[in-house]
Design an enzyme around this catalytic site. Structure first.
Site, PDB file in Angstrom:
ATOM      1  N   MET A 322       0.841  -1.199   0.000  1.00 21.84           N
ATOM      2  CA  MET A 322       0.000   0.000   0.000  1.00 21.84           C
ATOM      3  C   MET A 322       0.878   1.251   0.000  1.00 21.84           C
ATOM      4  SD  MET A 322      -2.947   1.401   0.016  1.00 21.84           S
ATOM      5  CE  MET A 322      -3.018   3.184  -0.041  1.00 21.84           C
ATOM      6  N   GLU A 357       4.348   0.579  -6.196  1.00 20.81           N
ATOM      7  CA  GLU A 357       3.974   1.473  -5.094  1.00 20.81           C
ATOM      8  C   GLU A 357       4.655   2.831  -5.216  1.00 20.81           C
ATOM      9  OE1 GLU A 357       1.479   0.555  -3.600  1.00 20.81           O
ATOM     10  OE2 GLU A 357       1.590  -1.572  -4.114  1.00 20.81           O
TER      11      GLU A 357
HETATM   12  N1  BES Z   1      -3.364   0.789  -3.676  1.00 21.59           N
HETATM   13  C1  BES Z   1      -3.136  -0.606  -3.714  1.00 21.59           C
HETATM   14  C2  BES Z   1      -3.457  -1.317  -2.426  1.00 21.59           C
HETATM   15  C3  BES Z   1      -4.908  -1.686  -2.319  1.00 21.59           C
HETATM   16  C4  BES Z   1      -5.365  -2.819  -2.930  1.00 21.59           C
HETATM   17  C5  BES Z   1      -5.786  -0.933  -1.590  1.00 21.59           C
HETATM   18  C6  BES Z   1      -6.699  -3.150  -2.834  1.00 21.59           C
HETATM   19  C7  BES Z   1      -7.107  -1.265  -1.501  1.00 21.59           C
HETATM   20  C8  BES Z   1      -7.583  -2.376  -2.111  1.00 21.59           C
HETATM   21  C9  BES Z   1      -1.676  -0.930  -4.028  1.00 21.59           C
HETATM   22  O1  BES Z   1      -1.014   0.042  -4.744  1.00 21.59           O
HETATM   23  C10 BES Z   1      -1.705  -2.141  -4.899  1.00 21.59           C
HETATM   24  O2  BES Z   1      -2.158  -2.033  -5.997  1.00 21.59           O
HETATM   25  N2  BES Z   1      -1.252  -3.281  -4.394  1.00 21.59           N
HETATM   26  C11 BES Z   1      -1.341  -4.526  -5.116  1.00 21.59           C
HETATM   27  C12 BES Z   1       0.002  -5.030  -5.480  1.00 21.59           C
HETATM   28  C13 BES Z   1       0.517  -4.342  -6.712  1.00 21.59           C
HETATM   29  C14 BES Z   1       1.940  -4.656  -6.992  1.00 21.59           C
HETATM   30  C15 BES Z   1      -0.280  -4.679  -7.937  1.00 21.59           C
HETATM   31  C16 BES Z   1      -2.042  -5.510  -4.219  1.00 21.59           C
HETATM   32  O3  BES Z   1      -2.083  -5.267  -3.028  1.00 21.59           O
HETATM   33  O4  BES Z   1      -2.566  -6.499  -4.716  1.00 21.59           O
HETATM   34 ZN    ZN Z   2      -1.586   0.224  -6.694  1.00 18.90          ZN
END
Ligand code: BES
Ligand code: ZN
EC number: 3.4.11.-
Length: 921
Positions: A322, A357
């Site tokens: 996150m 991130e």
């Molecule tokens: N902003 C997201 C985290 C997030 C995911 C918040 C779902 C709320 C709901 C973060 O930047 C993200 O996308 N994380 C991914 C991993 C990424 C490398 C694709 C995740 O957590 O799956």
């Molecule tokens: Zn993301």
């Protein structure tokens, strides 16, 4: 008379004038048509916005927060916390009440600019409404809201929560940490919890005096004072203006390694934190982080906006990572790496997650989507830009090509009626949670890749830079970005409209090619995995037609640019360059569309398979299979293509082949086909050359991509019972159990899972003990993969129950365990029954707002292919009508199983016939 003579003598000119007039007329008509359509779209959009504004889930908007002065007093021993917040707000118009968000918090006290206030709580909309005690109005101007509150950090993994780990002495250590996106900041402090309510933060965090404890937040520490005998109050510098979901608060006894990065000439500290025993595993993430962020500073031409950057590995973390601004948090598996414990896949995961991130520091944090409808502006962009960042850090990994695997996932997801447009109206927390899906991430990224290729790199980069500068510290909608691109492109191409055909309607086209001599004619229609599925064209403003930038490659070279297939044109014609021997459309599969050819053209392309780039080979495989699965191409075509795999050694084609061949195998298995064994034999034949090309021991110094290829190829070989593969895996496993000499990390998963297949209870118990004593999160997952791979159903049943014990399986890993068991053919039915009879338990523990609970059903039912199963799923949904964040997932599960049934009725015979012809058992 004169006129006739004139016309007669100026024949050519007259024709020219006539042509010009008719051209002008048709352009005008087209423009009018376009305008009409544009109006329709605008109306649709306007309607949606009105709906949104009227919705009770949204804050009224006449009160804006400016600054949160925030005190948190987390108590690590009780797991409870107290807090107080002083919110400076700007009241824009007279109102009798101020509403903000609050959920799962006790409100202990409310003051308005130091006078008593009254308040009420609305559970269903998660709102706290504040009024003056004398019921008088709030008038425009500044006001301060002081709220005291308290809450529970235990047994949760969003909001402000406790996480724990075992230290070197086996003692449990606790920490407090937070994760707010999308709607959980309101579970930690009362706030205006919407992305466009940006404000500044002055944070104060209580931490134990004990020097091993630290407190972290988005900005650097400004001051530490003693609070009482045991605690200190840590104060932080005031932040820049940002959305609530980006704030983050951590109290822990973590250690860190430190590096720094060059931010336009100024060095900024970059620290990577983890539990003390994991400290040496933080080094790699620091190196990657530095390279990635220096690349971004240069690419965006905008400095990293904060005075520090921390990255923290949290033992319990609900998603992968996150992007909290200045304090990015990760699951341990997504941040920690060391070459003695972790695999090439683990390493690539760390690199890409860090790159993702950190891209959010610009896309998401500096410029934020105005509302969750445009989530792709955050996630789609980060998912695209991450490839640039990661490949700047690791230029030899072929990451830009590897993007295709994300594209394939998007094309697959988006070929179903249960898909949705990139830009989608969402209102409730469940709906918001649900759009963190493949469409926002991978389709978003895919269409940006197509856009960049269409307008060229420098224009794309410039547009991105202008957009970021224009909306810095503010919010934006999709149109704002497209406007910036359009400004640079000018009138030569209506790029905004082109992109809108992909953002406002779901799905994508398949272009059908016919050929007459050197002339190719292309027509388009919506591509659906089930080509017989019916849908209503008027559901979409663009009537499910797309503006497609068509590219091609021939043996003489690539098309210099693209040919636009406008959404309102019936067809386009493209001439094959003279002398070209073959012609393949959508070179390197950069466009978000499919292309189908006449049989003879497919044969031609297959014949030249060896002449194509890795990307084009990967594309051909994925395309031929997907089109055949949709029943638009004889299944013999992709099957013939697989013969070429016997001379294939690259990662990506094998990665696609693995998915597609496994899917056929599943279909044959589940339908009780007598050709299953023969098909395995065929796959053994084609995979053997590649298998023999790689070694099980680590004496060879393989490149990163070769390492990935080896893993993929070994997996496939073992899947189809390649004898040498199985016996190698088994003997490595037995030796390891006996000696515990570490196996090379890349092969552990294969060895643990194949070694455990036929294991008995004693061996399984032994592995469980090893698992219990293991502290590394990635290694634990690999061991768990082993535990879930046993064929013994009683043990699998027992494991499902054991998995409920949080000391054995962390909540964050629970669904991985369930899914692992369901992938095991001996566990598929078991999991389905177990999930249905444990549904209430699951809902109670994870809540219907959990997006992993939502996607659980399509995942565990994805191989079902009978009417009986379909009915069971339908009945289950009827019994449990509330889907929470799983509404679309449910539709997807049903659609997939229906498609599997259809597959069997359409393709089983063809495939079996082909196997009989091509496999000698
Ligand atoms: N902003 C997201 C985290 C997030 C995911 C918040 C779902 C709320 C709901 C973060 O930047 C993200 O996308 N994380 C991914 C991993 C990424 C490398 C694709 C995740 O957590 O799956
Ligand atoms: Zn993301």
């Amino acid at each position: 008379m004169n006129l006739i003579v004139w016309i007669f003598t100026h024949k050519l000119l007259v024709v020219l004038i006539a042509v010009i007039i008719s051209l002008a007329l048709s352009t005008i008509i087209l423009a009018i048509e376009n305008r009409k359509l544009r109006n329709e779209i605008d109306e649709l959009i306007a309607k949606e916005t009105n709906l949104t504004e009227m919705n009770k889930y949204r804050l009224p908007g006449m009160v804006k927060p400016i600054l949160y002065e925030l005190y948190f007093y987390p108590n690590l021993s009780t797991g409870l916390f107290k807090g107080k917040v002083d919110i400076s707000v700007d009241i824009l118009s007279t109102t009798d009440s101020i509403s903000l968000h609050s959920h799962t918090l006790n409100i202990d006290n409310v003051h308005i600019s130091s006078e008593n206030g009254t308040y009420s709580l609305d559970q269903s909309y998660q709102l706290l409404t504040i009024r003056k005690t004398d019921q008088s109005n709030f008038t425009p101007g500044k006001e301060n809201l002081q709220i005291e509150f308290s809450g529970d950090m235990k047994n949760r993994i969003v909001g402000l929560y406790t996480s724990s780990y075992k230290d070197a002495n086996g003692e449990s250590r606790r920490m407090a940490t937070s994760k707010f996106e999308p709607t959980y900041a309101r579970q930690a402090f009362p706030c205006f919890d919407e992305p466009n309510m940006k404000a500044k933060y002055k944070v104060h965090l209580l931490k134990p005096k004990d020097n091993s404890y630290i407190a972290l937040s988005n900005f650097p520490v400004s001051n530490i004072t003693d609070y009482d005998k045991e605690n200190q109050l840590v104060s932080f510098e005031e932040t820049v203006s940002m959305s609530t979901y980006l704030s983050c608060f951590i109290v822990s006894d973590f250690a860190h390694t430190e590096t720094s990065f060059n931010n336009d000439g100024k060095m900024i500290p970059l620290k990577v934190y983890a539990s003390p025993d994991n400290l040496q595993k933080t080094q790699y993430a620091g190196e990657v982080g530095k390279k990635v962020i220096e690349y971004y500073v240069n690419y965006f031409q905008i400095p990293y906006p904060l005075p520090k950057l921390d990255m923290v590995a949290i033992p319990d973390f609900v998603s992968g990572a996150m992007e909290h601004w200045g304090l990015v948090t990760y699951r341990e598996t997504a941040l920690l790496y060391t070459n003695t414990t972790h695999s090439t896949i683990n390493k690539q995961r760390v690199t890409t997650v860090v790159a993702h991130e950190l891209a959010h520091s610009w896309f998401g944090n500096l410029v934020t989507m105005n509302w969750w409808n445009d989530l792709w502006l955050n996630e789609g962009f980060a998912s695209y830009i991450q490839y640039k960042g990661a490949s700047a850090a690791e230029p030899t990994w072929g990451l830009l090509d590897q993007f295709m695997l994300d594209l394939h996932a998007a094309l697959n997801f988006d070929s179903r009626l249960s898909s949705h447009p990139i830009v989608q109206t969402v209102l409730t927390p469940d709906q918001i949670s649900e759009i963190f899906d493949l469409i926002s991430y991978k389709k978003g990224a895919s269409i940006l890749r197509m856009l960049e290729n269409t307008v060229k790199e420098t224009t794309f980069q410039q547009a991105v830079k202008n957009y970021l500068n224009l909306y810095a510290y503010k919010n934006a909608i999709t149109e704002d970005f497209l406007d910036e691109v359009q400004k640079l492109v000018g009138t030569v191409l209506n790029v905004k409209e082109l992109m809108e055909t992909f953002t406002v309607q779901m799905g994508y086209p398949i272009l059908t090619v016919t050929r007459s001599g050197d002339e190719y004619t292309l027509t388009q229609k919506r591509f659906l995995a089930d080509s017989t599925a019916s849908f209503n064209k008027s559901d979409s403003a663009y009537r499910y037609r797309w503006s497609v930038p068509v590219t091609y490659i021939t043996d003489l070279g690539k098309s210099s640019s693209f040919v636009l297939f406008n959404y309102n044109a019936d067809s386009i014609k493209i001439t094959r360059p003279t002398g070209a021997k073959w012609m393949k459309f959508n070179h390197d599969q950069i466009g978000y569309y499919r292309v189908n050819y006449p049989k003879a053209e497919w044969d031609d392309l297959i014949a030249h398979y060896g002449n194509f780039s890795v990307a084009d080979r990967t594309h051909l495989l994925e395309e031929a299979f997907s089109i055949a699965e949709a029943d638009l191409l004889d299944f013999e075509v992709p099957l013939e293509l697989t013969k070429k795999l016997s001379a294939e050694f690259d990662y990506m084609p094998w990665s696609v082949a693995y998915i597609k061949l496994r899917s056929i195998l599943n279909h044959l298995k589940w339908s009780g086909s007598d050709q299953e064994a023969a098909f395995k034999k065929y796959v053994i034949d084609i995979v053997s050359p590649a298998y023999n090309n790689f070694s099980w021991n680590e004496t060879v110094d393989y490149s990163h991509l070769d390492r990935l290829a080896r893993i993929e190829i070994f997996y496939l070989a073992c899947l189809v019972d390649h004898e040498a593969c199985l016996s190698e895996a088994q003997s490595y496993f037995n030796r390891w159990l006996k000696t515990r000499q570490p196996i090379t990390p890349d092969l552990r998963r294969i060895i643990y899972s194949n070694g455990m297949k036929k294991a008995n209870k004693t061996t399984w118990d032994a592995l469980l003990e090893i698992y219990k004593n293991e502290t590394d999160a990635s290694e634990r997952l690999k061991l768990m993969k082993g535990l879930t791979s046993i064929e013994n159903e009683d043990i699998l049943k027992k494991l499902l129950e054991l998995a409920k014990d949080e000391t054995l399986v962390r909540s964050q890993d629970f669904f991985s365990v369930v899914q692992f068991i369901s992938i095991n053919p001996s566990g598929t039915d078991l999991v389905w029954n177990w999930v249905r009879s444990n549904w209430d338990y699951l809902v109670h523990r994870f809540t219907l707002n959990d997006r992993y609970l939502g996607t659980l059903i399509p995942e565990i039912t994805s191989t079902f292919a009978t009417q009986e199963r379909l009915t069971e799923i339908e009945e289950f949904f009827k019994e449990h009508p509330n889907a929470g964040a799983g509404v679309a997932s449910r539709a997807r599960a049903l659609e997939k199983v229906k498609h599997n049934i259809l597959w069997l009725s359409k393709n089983k015979k063809t495939v079996e016939k082909w196997i009989r012809k091509n496999s000698v058992l």
